[in-house]
Write a protein that holds these residues in place. Structure first.
Motif, PDB file in Angstrom:
ATOM      1  N   GLY A   1      -9.219  -4.081 -17.940  1.00  0.00           N
ATOM      2  CA  GLY A   1     -10.185  -3.289 -17.197  1.00  0.00           C
ATOM      3  C   GLY A   1      -9.820  -1.824 -17.207  1.00  0.00           C
ATOM      4  O   GLY A   1      -8.784  -1.421 -17.750  1.00  0.00           O
ATOM      5  N   THR A   2     -10.699  -1.027 -16.607  1.00  0.00           N
ATOM      6  CA  THR A   2     -10.492   0.414 -16.526  1.00  0.00           C
ATOM      7  C   THR A   2     -10.703   0.882 -15.095  1.00  0.00           C
ATOM      8  O   THR A   2     -11.427   0.247 -14.326  1.00  0.00           O
ATOM      9  CB  THR A   2     -11.473   1.183 -17.435  1.00  0.00           C
ATOM     10  OG1 THR A   2     -12.801   0.928 -16.991  1.00  0.00           O
ATOM     11  CG2 THR A   2     -11.330   0.783 -18.885  1.00  0.00           C
ATOM     12  N   VAL A   3     -10.072   1.996 -14.769  1.00  0.00           N
ATOM     13  CA  VAL A   3     -10.294   2.679 -13.498  1.00  0.00           C
ATOM     14  C   VAL A   3     -10.555   4.131 -13.854  1.00  0.00           C
ATOM     15  O   VAL A   3      -9.759   4.758 -14.560  1.00  0.00           O
ATOM     16  CB  VAL A   3      -9.062   2.578 -12.573  1.00  0.00           C
ATOM     17  CG1 VAL A   3      -9.306   3.317 -11.268  1.00  0.00           C
ATOM     18  CG2 VAL A   3      -8.694   1.131 -12.312  1.00  0.00           C
ATOM     19  N   ALA A   4     -11.685   4.668 -13.378  1.00  0.00           N
ATOM     20  CA  ALA A   4     -12.058   6.028 -13.746  1.00  0.00           C
ATOM     21  C   ALA A   4     -12.151   6.930 -12.532  1.00  0.00           C
ATOM     22  O   ALA A   4     -12.680   6.536 -11.492  1.00  0.00           O
ATOM     23  CB  ALA A   4     -13.390   6.018 -14.488  1.00  0.00           C
ATOM     24  N   GLY A   5     -11.663   8.132 -12.717  1.00  0.00           N
ATOM     25  CA  GLY A   5     -11.861   9.184 -11.725  1.00  0.00           C
ATOM     26  C   GLY A   5     -12.884  10.154 -12.282  1.00  0.00           C
ATOM     27  O   GLY A   5     -13.834   9.745 -12.958  1.00  0.00           O
ATOM     28  N   ASP A   6     -12.679  11.425 -12.048  1.00  0.00           N
ATOM     29  CA  ASP A   6     -13.601  12.444 -12.537  1.00  0.00           C
ATOM     30  C   ASP A   6     -13.353  12.758 -14.012  1.00  0.00           C
ATOM     31  O   ASP A   6     -14.285  12.828 -14.802  1.00  0.00           O
ATOM     32  CB  ASP A   6     -13.449  13.724 -11.706  1.00  0.00           C
ATOM     33  CG  ASP A   6     -14.426  14.793 -12.116  1.00  0.00           C
ATOM     34  OD1 ASP A   6     -15.647  14.533 -12.045  1.00  0.00           O
ATOM     35  OD2 ASP A   6     -13.972  15.878 -12.532  1.00  0.00           O
ATOM     36  N   ASP A   7     -12.067  12.930 -14.359  1.00  0.00           N
ATOM     37  CA  ASP A   7     -11.747  13.296 -15.737  1.00  0.00           C
ATOM     38  C   ASP A   7     -10.584  12.496 -16.316  1.00  0.00           C
ATOM     39  O   ASP A   7     -10.019  12.862 -17.344  1.00  0.00           O
ATOM     40  CB  ASP A   7     -11.442  14.795 -15.838  1.00  0.00           C
ATOM     41  CG  ASP A   7     -10.205  15.207 -15.056  1.00  0.00           C
ATOM     42  OD1 ASP A   7      -9.625  14.366 -14.337  1.00  0.00           O
ATOM     43  OD2 ASP A   7      -9.818  16.383 -15.163  1.00  0.00           O
ATOM     44  N   THR A   8     -10.251  11.402 -15.665  1.00  0.00           N
ATOM     45  CA  THR A   8      -9.131  10.577 -16.116  1.00  0.00           C
ATOM     46  C   THR A   8      -9.496   9.104 -16.015  1.00  0.00           C
ATOM     47  O   THR A   8     -10.073   8.672 -15.029  1.00  0.00           O
ATOM     48  CB  THR A   8      -7.871  10.850 -15.266  1.00  0.00           C
ATOM     49  OG1 THR A   8      -7.578  12.247 -15.290  1.00  0.00           O
ATOM     50  CG2 THR A   8      -6.674  10.075 -15.790  1.00  0.00           C
ATOM     51  N   ILE A   9      -9.120   8.357 -17.046  1.00  0.00           N
ATOM     52  CA  ILE A   9      -9.357   6.916 -17.074  1.00  0.00           C
ATOM     53  C   ILE A   9      -8.015   6.223 -17.273  1.00  0.00           C
ATOM     54  O   ILE A   9      -7.235   6.618 -18.148  1.00  0.00           O
ATOM     55  CB  ILE A   9     -10.292   6.511 -18.228  1.00  0.00           C
ATOM     56  CG1 ILE A   9     -11.607   7.265 -18.150  1.00  0.00           C
ATOM     57  CG2 ILE A   9     -10.514   4.999 -18.242  1.00  0.00           C
ATOM     58  CD1 ILE A   9     -12.419   7.192 -19.428  1.00  0.00           C
ATOM     59  N   LEU A  10      -7.779   5.197 -16.495  1.00  0.00           N
ATOM     60  CA  LEU A  10      -6.612   4.349 -16.668  1.00  0.00           C
ATOM     61  C   LEU A  10      -7.100   3.041 -17.279  1.00  0.00           C
ATOM     62  O   LEU A  10      -7.982   2.381 -16.730  1.00  0.00           O
ATOM     63  CB  LEU A  10      -5.938   4.078 -15.322  1.00  0.00           C
ATOM     64  CG  LEU A  10      -4.680   3.217 -15.355  1.00  0.00           C
ATOM     65  CD1 LEU A  10      -3.579   3.931 -16.111  1.00  0.00           C
ATOM     66  CD2 LEU A  10      -4.243   2.894 -13.939  1.00  0.00           C
ATOM     67  N   VAL A  11      -6.547   2.692 -18.436  1.00  0.00           N
ATOM     68  CA  VAL A  11      -6.925   1.480 -19.148  1.00  0.00           C
ATOM     69  C   VAL A  11      -5.743   0.524 -19.087  1.00  0.00           C
ATOM     70  O   VAL A  11      -4.632   0.883 -19.466  1.00  0.00           O
ATOM     71  CB  VAL A  11      -7.269   1.791 -20.630  1.00  0.00           C
ATOM     72  CG1 VAL A  11      -7.657   0.518 -21.369  1.00  0.00           C
ATOM     73  CG2 VAL A  11      -8.372   2.840 -20.717  1.00  0.00           C
ATOM     74  N   VAL A  12      -5.988  -0.695 -18.612  1.00  0.00           N
ATOM     75  CA  VAL A  12      -4.928  -1.698 -18.521  1.00  0.00           C
ATOM     76  C   VAL A  12      -5.051  -2.631 -19.721  1.00  0.00           C
ATOM     77  O   VAL A  12      -6.087  -3.247 -19.941  1.00  0.00           O
ATOM     78  CB  VAL A  12      -5.029  -2.501 -17.204  1.00  0.00           C
ATOM     79  CG1 VAL A  12      -3.895  -3.517 -17.120  1.00  0.00           C
ATOM     80  CG2 VAL A  12      -5.022  -1.566 -16.001  1.00  0.00           C
ATOM     81  N   VAL A  13      -3.968  -2.699 -20.508  1.00  0.00           N
ATOM     82  CA  VAL A  13      -3.937  -3.490 -21.743  1.00  0.00           C
ATOM     83  C   VAL A  13      -3.037  -4.701 -21.537  1.00  0.00           C
ATOM     84  O   VAL A  13      -1.956  -4.598 -20.956  1.00  0.00           O
ATOM     85  CB  VAL A  13      -3.409  -2.635 -22.925  1.00  0.00           C
ATOM     86  CG1 VAL A  13      -3.353  -3.455 -24.201  1.00  0.00           C
ATOM     87  CG2 VAL A  13      -4.252  -1.390 -23.111  1.00  0.00           C
ATOM     88  N   LYS A  14      -3.498  -5.854 -22.038  1.00  0.00           N
ATOM     89  CA  LYS A  14      -2.681  -7.064 -21.967  1.00  0.00           C
ATOM     90  C   LYS A  14      -2.897  -7.845 -23.248  1.00  0.00           C
ATOM     91  O   LYS A  14      -4.046  -8.077 -23.630  1.00  0.00           O
ATOM     92  CB  LYS A  14      -3.097  -7.903 -20.761  1.00  0.00           C
ATOM     93  CG  LYS A  14      -2.256  -9.136 -20.574  1.00  0.00           C
ATOM     94  CD  LYS A  14      -2.657  -9.867 -19.316  1.00  0.00           C
ATOM     95  CE  LYS A  14      -1.794 -11.089 -19.140  1.00  0.00           C
ATOM     96  NZ  LYS A  14      -2.160 -11.846 -17.951  1.00  0.00           N
ATOM     97  N   PRO A  15      -1.871  -8.228 -23.902  1.00  0.00           N
ATOM     98  CA  PRO A  15      -0.459  -8.034 -23.614  1.00  0.00           C
ATOM     99  C   PRO A  15       0.025  -6.652 -24.052  1.00  0.00           C
ATOM    100  O   PRO A  15      -0.613  -5.973 -24.845  1.00  0.00           O
ATOM    101  CB  PRO A  15       0.219  -9.136 -24.430  1.00  0.00           C
ATOM    102  CG  PRO A  15      -0.680  -9.348 -25.595  1.00  0.00           C
ATOM    103  CD  PRO A  15      -2.066  -9.087 -25.087  1.00  0.00           C
TER     104      PRO A  15
END
Length: 151
Positions: free
Chosen positions: A120-134
């Motif tokens: 999944g992803t978490v987005a703010g205004d100008d930054t995205i955190l992408v969680v990768v598995k594995p």
């Protein structure tokens, strides 16, 4: 907010018969989203929702068929090319920096692409955190993301 609303729309149309934008707006308001008809109309277009027959000359909204993955890929490429500034990572997390105000749209497009390596992803205004598995697939995901950025 948009990606949460898009996920809610997909949940709503999978759970109940929604035949009009007004019905969808009402269901979204009941779910806690303050929306206008224009917002609902734009969301329907961005999600690529289609209308399918349900009998008695009635129709309902449905998610696009999988053959619509090509437009999703093109949208993702365009968003990456136009909005993404740079990528970096740590362990199984990828950080995507975008132009201000663009992160949620890019994250939504990435979520809709349904890459199996991305939880999944978490987005703010100008930054995205992408969680990768594995974790071992981070390099693969980074390469695919970099290819999108190059167009």
């Amino acid at each position: 907010m948009k990606s949460r609303r898009h996920r809610q729309i997909l949940e709503i149309i999978n759970r109940q018969i929604i035949g009009t934008q007004e019905e969808l707006a009402t269901a979204l308001k009941e779910a806690g989203f303050a929306v206008t008809q224009a917002t609902v109309s734009r969301d329907i277009r961005e999600l690529g929702l289609i209308k399918i027959p349900v009998g008695n000359n009635r129709f309902r909204y449905a998610p696009p068929v999988d053959s619509s993955l090509r437009p999703r890929e093109e949208r993702l490429k365009r968003l990456f090319r136009d909005s993404v500034q740079f990528l970096d990572y740590s362990e199984n997390l990828v950080v995507i920096k975008t132009l201000p105000g663009e992160a949620q749209g890019v994250a939504s497009a990435l979520d809709q692409s349904r890459w199996p390596e991305i939880i999944g992803t978490v987005a703010g205004d100008d930054t995205i955190l992408v969680v990768v598995k594995p974790k071992r697939l981070v390099a693969t995901v980074l390469e695919r993301l970099n290819q999108l950025s190059r167009g």
